[in-house]
Design a protein around this motif. Structure first.
Motif, PDB file in Angstrom:
ATOM      1  N   LEU A   6       0.814  -1.215   0.000  1.00 21.56           N
ATOM      2  CA  LEU A   6       0.000   0.000   0.000  1.00 21.56           C
ATOM      3  C   LEU A   6       0.853   1.274   0.000  1.00 21.56           C
ATOM      4  O   LEU A   6       0.517   2.255  -0.672  1.00 21.56           O
ATOM      5  N   GLY A   7       1.941   1.259   0.745  1.00 25.76           N
ATOM      6  CA  GLY A   7       2.815   2.429   0.762  1.00 25.76           C
ATOM      7  C   GLY A   7       3.351   2.750  -0.622  1.00 25.76           C
ATOM      8  O   GLY A   7       3.446   3.917  -1.016  1.00 25.76           O
ATOM      9  N   GLU A  10       0.559   4.310  -2.751  1.00 33.11           N
ATOM     10  CA  GLU A  10       0.364   5.719  -2.402  1.00 33.11           C
ATOM     11  C   GLU A  10       1.463   6.575  -3.040  1.00 33.11           C
ATOM     12  O   GLU A  10       1.208   7.675  -3.538  1.00 33.11           O
ATOM     13  N   GLN A  11       2.673   6.042  -3.032  1.00 31.73           N
ATOM     14  CA  GLN A  11       3.807   6.761  -3.615  1.00 31.73           C
ATOM     15  C   GLN A  11       3.655   6.910  -5.127  1.00 31.73           C
ATOM     16  O   GLN A  11       3.999   7.939  -5.706  1.00 31.73           O
ATOM     17  N   ALA A  13       0.871   7.014  -6.869  1.00 32.71           N
ATOM     18  CA  ALA A  13      -0.382   7.637  -7.313  1.00 32.71           C
ATOM     19  C   ALA A  13      -0.161   8.907  -8.126  1.00 32.71           C
ATOM     20  O   ALA A  13      -0.744   9.089  -9.197  1.00 32.71           O
ATOM     21  N   SER A  76      -5.834   1.498  -2.488  1.00 32.85           N
ATOM     22  CA  SER A  76      -5.104   2.735  -2.211  1.00 32.85           C
ATOM     23  C   SER A  76      -6.041   3.932  -2.175  1.00 32.85           C
ATOM     24  O   SER A  76      -6.722   4.224  -3.162  1.00 32.85           O
ATOM     25  N   ASP A  77      -6.061   4.635  -1.045  1.00 32.70           N
ATOM     26  CA  ASP A  77      -6.895   5.830  -0.934  1.00 32.70           C
ATOM     27  C   ASP A  77      -6.502   6.879  -1.964  1.00 32.70           C
ATOM     28  O   ASP A  77      -7.364   7.504  -2.588  1.00 32.70           O
ATOM     29  N   ALA A  78      -5.192   7.070  -2.151  1.00 29.37           N
ATOM     30  CA  ALA A  78      -4.725   8.107  -3.069  1.00 29.37           C
ATOM     31  C   ALA A  78      -5.106   7.789  -4.511  1.00 29.37           C
ATOM     32  O   ALA A  78      -5.582   8.666  -5.252  1.00 29.37           O
ATOM     33  N   GLU A  81      -8.923   8.053  -5.017  1.00 28.93           N
ATOM     34  CA  GLU A  81      -9.360   9.453  -5.116  1.00 28.93           C
ATOM     35  C   GLU A  81      -9.134  10.001  -6.521  1.00 28.93           C
ATOM     36  O   GLU A  81     -10.008  10.683  -7.073  1.00 28.93           O
ATOM     37  N   ASP A  95     -13.241   0.347  -1.519  1.00 30.15           N
ATOM     38  CA  ASP A  95     -11.993  -0.076  -0.886  1.00 30.15           C
ATOM     39  C   ASP A  95     -12.001  -1.601  -0.793  1.00 30.15           C
ATOM     40  O   ASP A  95     -12.966  -2.202  -0.331  1.00 30.15           O
TER      41      ASP A  95
END
Length: 213
Positions: A6-7, A10-11, A13, A76-78, A81, A95
């Motif tokens: 997940l990290g 996010e990176q 995105a 991933s939230d990012a 979105e 999600d």
């Protein structure tokens, strides 16, 4: 089940769309023919589609443009979105991941994904395919576009070639994520009642189309 990355998601995105469009030299070969890959996945999918790893929504957008009904899943939230904004609310994106997700209430024709299934271990891949077999009727299909290797020797050669070219991030990705072989995927699909065919799209990515028997 992929959430350990997940990290990384996010990176990625903020730069993912730039990368898939060929503006990152290190990953240029990975995303070669990206538009054709999306087009091919859309062409092979049915009317009602469940998409995993929506990312920034590029495949989702093409599916919707082709008149498909799409339910999307993205951990991933990012990325989620970005996808929601890009799609202007035309698709519901929840999600979830390849193993834990909101089951569709209606019958689905196809399960699709691009550049994401390699985030599962081989055991998790098999668990996922078993679940998908329970969601699809005979003739329904799984259409995954992902990096997969003919055998371990070619995988090792690809990692070494990346290092020789100075593509150390790519080499690290290849070694730290769960890339597998045609034989492993063929055995998994066949064990759970699918017939699978592989179509090469570039030096990394193959489309795996598995039809439920």
């Amino acid at each position: 089940m992929g959430r350990e990355f997940l990290g990384l998601f996010e990176q990625w995105a903020g730069t993912y769309d730039t990368t898939v469009n060929g503006h990152d030299e290190e990953y240029k070969d990975v995303f070669l023919n990206y538009d054709k890959i999306l087009t091919e996945v859309v062409k092979r999918s049915g009317k009602t589609v469940l998409e995993f790893g929506v990312g920034t929504g590029n495949l989702t957008k093409e599916l919707l443009t082709a008149g498909k009904h799409v339910a999307g899943v993205e951990p991933s939230d990012a990325m989620r979105e970005i996808a929601v904004s890009k799609l202007s609310g035309e698709a519901v994106i929840t999600d979830g991941d390849f193993l834990e997700f909101q089951r569709p209430q209606n019958q689905i024709d196809s399960i699709v994904s691009t550049y994401a299934f390699h985030h599962l271990t081989d055991n998790e891949k098999e668990k996922a395919v078993e679940i998908y077999g329970s969601l699809l009727q005979s003739g329904g299909n799984i259409v995954f576009a992902d990096t997969v290797f003919i055998n371990q020797e070619i995988f090792s050669e690809t990692v070494e070639k990346a290092r020789q070219r100075g593509y150390y991030n790519l080499a690290q990705d290849l070694e730290s994520e769960y890339y597998t072989t045609h034989t492993v995927m063929k055995n998994i699909f066949e064990k759970h009642g699918f017939h699978v065919e592989f179509t090469q799209m570039n030096g990394f990515v193959w489309i795996m189309e598995a039809v439920k028997q």
